[in-house]
Design an enzyme around this catalytic site. Structure first.
Site, short mmCIF file in Angstrom:
data_model
loop_
_atom_site.label_atom_id
_atom_site.label_comp_id
_atom_site.label_asym_id
_atom_site.label_seq_id
_atom_site.Cartn_x
_atom_site.Cartn_y
_atom_site.Cartn_z
N ASP A 1 0.35 -1.48 -0.29
CA ASP A 1 0.05 0.12 -0.02
C ASP A 1 1.03 1.27 -0.03
OD1 ASP A 1 -2.20 -1.35 0.58
OD2 ASP A 1 -1.94 -2.02 1.80
N GLY B 1 2.33 2.34 -2.63
CA GLY B 1 0.94 4.12 -3.80
C GLY B 1 1.83 2.80 -5.30
N HIS C 1 -3.87 -3.03 -6.52
CA HIS C 1 -3.19 -1.96 -6.70
C HIS C 1 -4.02 -1.40 -7.64
CE1 HIS C 1 1.27 -4.30 -7.29
NE2 HIS C 1 0.62 -3.90 -5.65
N THR D 1 -9.57 -5.38 0.69
CA THR D 1 -10.09 -5.95 1.46
C THR D 1 -11.34 -4.38 2.39
OG1 THR D 1 -8.67 -5.48 3.69
CG2 THR D 1 -8.13 -7.73 2.29
N GLY D 2 -11.38 -3.44 2.43
CA GLY D 2 -11.63 -2.51 3.25
C GLY D 2 -11.48 -2.98 4.93
N ASP E 1 2.09 15.13 0.27
CA ASP E 1 1.18 15.86 0.28
C ASP E 1 0.15 15.73 1.60
OD1 ASP E 1 0.01 13.76 -1.72
OD2 ASP E 1 -2.22 15.27 -1.19
N THR F 1 2.35 13.19 -4.99
CA THR F 1 1.37 15.11 -4.74
C THR F 1 0.25 14.92 -4.36
OG1 THR F 1 1.70 15.93 -6.89
CG2 THR F 1 3.75 16.25 -4.91
N GLY F 2 -0.55 14.05 -4.80
CA GLY F 2 -2.17 13.36 -5.08
C GLY F 2 -2.30 12.54 -5.74
P1 IMP Z 1 -1.76 -12.39 3.60
O1 IMP Z 1 -1.18 -12.30 2.39
O2 IMP Z 1 -3.40 -12.93 2.62
O3 IMP Z 1 -1.94 -14.36 3.48
O4 IMP Z 1 -2.05 -11.35 4.57
C1 IMP Z 1 -0.57 -12.13 5.60
C2 IMP Z 1 -0.27 -10.27 6.24
O5 IMP Z 1 0.19 -9.97 4.98
C3 IMP Z 1 -1.59 -9.55 6.73
O6 IMP Z 1 -1.60 -9.29 7.79
C4 IMP Z 1 -2.11 -9.25 5.48
O7 IMP Z 1 -3.00 -7.93 5.98
C5 IMP Z 1 -0.63 -8.52 4.61
N1 IMP Z 1 -1.13 -8.55 3.31
C6 IMP Z 1 -1.25 -9.48 2.38
N2 IMP Z 1 -0.83 -8.59 1.02
C7 IMP Z 1 -1.00 -7.39 1.35
C8 IMP Z 1 -1.20 -6.10 0.29
O8 IMP Z 1 -1.30 -6.12 -0.75
N3 IMP Z 1 -0.81 -5.33 0.91
C9 IMP Z 1 -0.79 -4.74 2.27
N4 IMP Z 1 -0.96 -6.20 2.93
C10 IMP Z 1 -1.15 -6.84 2.99
MG MG Z 2 -2.56 -2.41 -1.19
#
Ligand code: IMP
Ligand code: MG
Length: 332
Positions: A13, A15, A42, A249-250, A281, A320-321
């Protein structure tokens, strides 16, 4: 930039979606290979629409880019078809015949296995699908009739493109701190997430890579359980404008200030040669929408300088945005 690997520096995450989509359009990327699996989303904004891509490479925004899914990937067939349709890329996407398949039962195992309780997995079943592959009992892409029109040898295609001097991006997923080997074990994902692993999943040897672009966010976030150095409360995160909800996942993201210590280690393990810094930003609101380095506040410039001094690599792209063009490209 013939072959560039893009990697996340923290817990995913950062970006990467935005950076990849920008590079795809700006540099006219010929081939983009996605690695990892369906657990990573992504986010790409394109023509006023938001895409949270779990399977299709983020470079789809450049209509001439060949999109590939590497042999190391676990393919979620339903998600693949859903996204291929939404992005209209059926004529230019390929899946390695030896990629493995993530099945419905893996997701159920992810949610009910006692050893995974407390890790806070995404619930997609990626860990159990990797276990299945290691047991040598996995279904492969070549065993799925609907995937037949898309099957290809991704490693061969990608290496031919690199040897011909084409522009190739290897799209890393998740982040260095979620690595099975280098992250905060056991609070990690089921694979190594480093640049070397991304090369391996795509079928590209280390001597073929020209740049490793490491993506940092200006602050750090984490979803799921496990340590987060310097973590601040949700209330404080909201106050600072750092509070985020996961694209895939929200779930609410936890947050913390940028760690130079983690940044330095991420540069080392990934052999990074360049950095991108996103969401400047959010920490320096005066920089919102800036498109030139000169338009940045003094504080923001000092932070960028500090990242460069401490990590020893140049910050070449600065976000920056949210708009794809809210970016400062310091390569030109
Ligand atoms: P898993 O990859 O679903 O087995 O999750 C294992 C850990 O990695 C958990 O803490 C998830 O939240 C984190 N995780 C897996 N994929 C991502 C991703 O793309 N972004 C952020 N966290 C992730
Ligand atoms: Mg992500």
């Amino acid at each position: 930039m013939p072959c560039t690997v893009i990697i996340g520096a923290f817990w995913g995450d950062e970006g990467k979606g935005k950076i990849i989509s920008y590079l795809a359009l700006k540099d006219k990327i010929d081939v983009c290979v996605r690695t990892g699996s369906v657990n990573a989303a992504h986010t790409v904004w394109f023509e006023g629409k938001r895409y949270a891509l779990h399977m299709v490479p983020a470079a789809f925004v450049y209509e001439k880019c060949r999109l590939l899914i590497g042999a190391g990937v676990n393919v979620h067939v339903a998600k693949f078809f859903e996204e291929v349709k939404a992005t209209k890329v059926e004529n230019r996407i390929g899946v390695d015949f030896q990629a493995s398949i993530i099945e419905e039962k893996h997701s159920a195992q992810d949610k009910t296995s006692s050893h995974l309780k407390g890790i806070g997995t995404t619930g997609w079943g990626v860990g159990p699908a990797i276990e299945e592959r290691v047991r040598r009992t996995a279904i492969l892409a070549k065993d799925i009739p609907e995937l037949r029109p898309y099957l290809t040898d991704v490693a061969t295609e990608t290496n031919i493109a690199i040897d011909a001097g084409k522009k190739v991006l290897l799209e890393g997923t998740q982040g260095y701190m979620l690595s099975l080997f280098y992250g905060t074990y056991p609070y990690v994902t089921g694979r190594d997430t480093s640049a070397s692993a991304v090369c391996s999943e795509a079928g590209v040897g280390p001597t073929k890579v020209d740049e490793v672009l490491l993506v940092f966010k200006t602050f750090m976030t984490r979803v799921g359980a496990g340590p987060l150095p310097g973590e601040i409360t949700e209330e404080e995160a909201v106050k600072r404008g750092w509070f985020e909800v996961a694209a895939g996942t929200g779930r609410k993201r936890r947050s913390a200030p940028f760690s130079f210590e983690i940044a330095k280690k991420a540069v080392m393990i990934n052999g990074a040669t360049q950095a991108a810094l996103t969401k400047l930003d959010a920490v320096y609101p005066k920089c919102k929408g800036a498109r030139t380095y000169d338009a940045l506040s003094l504080e923001a410039k000092e932070f960028i300088k500090e990242v460069e001094v401490q990590t020893g690599i140049p910050v070449v792209l600065v976000g920056t945005g949210p708009d794809a063009l809210d970016i400062i490209d310091r390569r030109c």
